[in-house]
Design an enzyme around this catalytic site. Sequence first.
Site, PDB file in Angstrom:
ATOM      1  N   ASN A  98     -66.607  -4.507 -13.326  1.00 14.02           N
ATOM      2  CA  ASN A  98     -67.750  -4.828 -15.434  1.00 14.02           C
ATOM      3  C   ASN A  98     -68.700  -5.724 -14.897  1.00 14.02           C
ATOM      4  O   ASN A  98     -69.186  -6.879 -14.604  1.00 14.02           O
ATOM      5  CB  ASN A  98     -66.551  -6.207 -15.771  1.00 14.02           C
ATOM      6  CG  ASN A  98     -66.966  -6.500 -16.756  1.00 14.02           C
ATOM      7  OD1 ASN A  98     -67.684  -6.113 -17.626  1.00 14.02           O
ATOM      8  ND2 ASN A  98     -65.818  -7.673 -17.073  1.00 14.02           N
ATOM      9  N   HIS A 127     -60.700  -8.834 -22.590  1.00 13.41           N
ATOM     10  CA  HIS A 127     -61.178  -9.762 -21.343  1.00 13.41           C
ATOM     11  C   HIS A 127     -61.684 -11.259 -22.199  1.00 13.41           C
ATOM     12  O   HIS A 127     -62.023 -10.587 -23.962  1.00 13.41           O
ATOM     13  CB  HIS A 127     -62.832  -8.977 -21.265  1.00 13.41           C
ATOM     14  CG  HIS A 127     -63.489  -9.752 -20.030  1.00 13.41           C
ATOM     15  ND1 HIS A 127     -64.108 -10.595 -20.522  1.00 13.41           N
ATOM     16  CD2 HIS A 127     -63.810  -9.205 -19.289  1.00 13.41           C
ATOM     17  CE1 HIS A 127     -64.516 -11.432 -19.077  1.00 13.41           C
ATOM     18  NE2 HIS A 127     -63.997 -10.614 -18.213  1.00 13.41           N
ATOM     19  N   GLU A 157     -64.078 -13.272 -22.959  1.00 17.61           N
ATOM     20  CA  GLU A 157     -65.392 -12.898 -23.320  1.00 17.61           C
ATOM     21  C   GLU A 157     -65.102 -12.181 -24.552  1.00 17.61           C
ATOM     22  O   GLU A 157     -66.119 -12.691 -25.510  1.00 17.61           O
ATOM     23  CB  GLU A 157     -65.975 -12.771 -22.797  1.00 17.61           C
ATOM     24  CG  GLU A 157     -67.197 -13.102 -20.913  1.00 17.61           C
ATOM     25  CD  GLU A 157     -67.722 -12.502 -19.460  1.00 17.61           C
ATOM     26  OE1 GLU A 157     -68.054 -11.730 -20.359  1.00 17.61           O
ATOM     27  OE2 GLU A 157     -67.250 -13.214 -18.863  1.00 17.61           O
ATOM     28  N   SER A 169     -64.134 -14.829 -10.147  1.00 18.84           N
ATOM     29  CA  SER A 169     -65.606 -14.985  -9.020  1.00 18.84           C
ATOM     30  C   SER A 169     -64.589 -14.005  -8.092  1.00 18.84           C
ATOM     31  O   SER A 169     -64.726 -15.422  -6.538  1.00 18.84           O
ATOM     32  CB  SER A 169     -65.636 -16.072  -8.884  1.00 18.84           C
ATOM     33  OG  SER A 169     -66.056 -17.235 -10.054  1.00 18.84           O
TER      34      SER A 169
HETATM   35  C1  PEP Z   1     -64.781 -10.415 -15.210  1.00 19.41           C
HETATM   36  O1  PEP Z   1     -65.967 -10.516 -16.086  1.00 19.41           O
HETATM   37  O2  PEP Z   1     -63.844  -9.598 -15.354  1.00 19.41           O
HETATM   38  C2  PEP Z   1     -65.310 -11.518 -13.959  1.00 19.41           C
HETATM   39  C3  PEP Z   1     -63.844 -11.857 -12.805  1.00 19.41           C
HETATM   40  O3  PEP Z   1     -66.755 -11.967 -13.371  1.00 19.41           O
HETATM   41  P1  PEP Z   1     -66.638 -12.746 -12.376  1.00 19.41           P
HETATM   42  O4  PEP Z   1     -66.259 -11.346 -11.001  1.00 19.41           O
HETATM   43  O5  PEP Z   1     -68.557 -12.703 -12.098  1.00 19.41           O
HETATM   44  O6  PEP Z   1     -65.775 -14.264 -12.630  1.00 19.41           O
END
Ligand code: PEP
Length: 247
Positions: free
Chosen positions: A8, A95, A97, A210
């Site tokens: 993503n 998501h 966000e 992460s």
């Molecule tokens: C994401 O936004 O779907 C995500 C998992 O971000 P990150 O890997 O940066 O935590």
Amino acid sequence: MRALIAGNWKMNGLTEDAKALAAGLKALDGQGESSAELLVCPPFPYLGLVAQQLAGSRIALGGQDCHGAAAGAHTGDTAAPMLRDIGCSYVILGHSERRADHGETDVQVRGKAESALAAGLVPIVCVGETEQERNAGQALNVIARQVKGSVPAGMEAERLVVAYEPVWAIGTGRTATPADVVEVHTEIRRLLVGLVGEGAQSVRILYGGSVKPDNAAELLSQANVDGALVGGASLKAEDFWAIARSA
Ligand code: PEP
């Protein structure tokens, strides 16, 4: 089940970045070292460009959102048939966000998922609790509410992906413990059986939050973890590839 490793890219990069990242991924794909299914979800303006760059590779293309309607007066939105038309096979929906920035509700996410399915896309429905909800012992209740509210009932299970993304683990460098991941993924599987029947055994449940080259192997080896949704680490071709190789 074949793992799905999805990148993503969120709202990052300009034309040259998208080109370079796609070119880097295509070159690594040429080395053929991962048996996982690979997917990248670039920002909307670069989908066409990345589709061209990735032509001839095994890497699939996805959108980061779509509207619940197939067309119409929805300024600034993108319809699922448009994503399909430009070469996408997946779309990330709900998501955290988008739930936070745009107030997306479970009902809206389900409408988007139905629209995606009608357009021939595979929706990746995201669910996940906040830190406050986890600390209050509410993680599984929140997940249950989101899964039941966001996943279209009675759909063909093989056309669905669910991503468990604890909100507090996204972009923070913190990951859920393997035991917590297994607990939530097992519960999601159970909920999906209730929604779509035994076919739910073949729904891929991704972990996101992460995921990095150094923690991917451990997370991906857990029961009911069928792949990863990767944010930050998907912006570096080498890191994304290292995660794909761990699957
Ligand atoms: C994401 O936004 O779907 C995500 C998992 O971000 P990150 O890997 O940066 O935590």
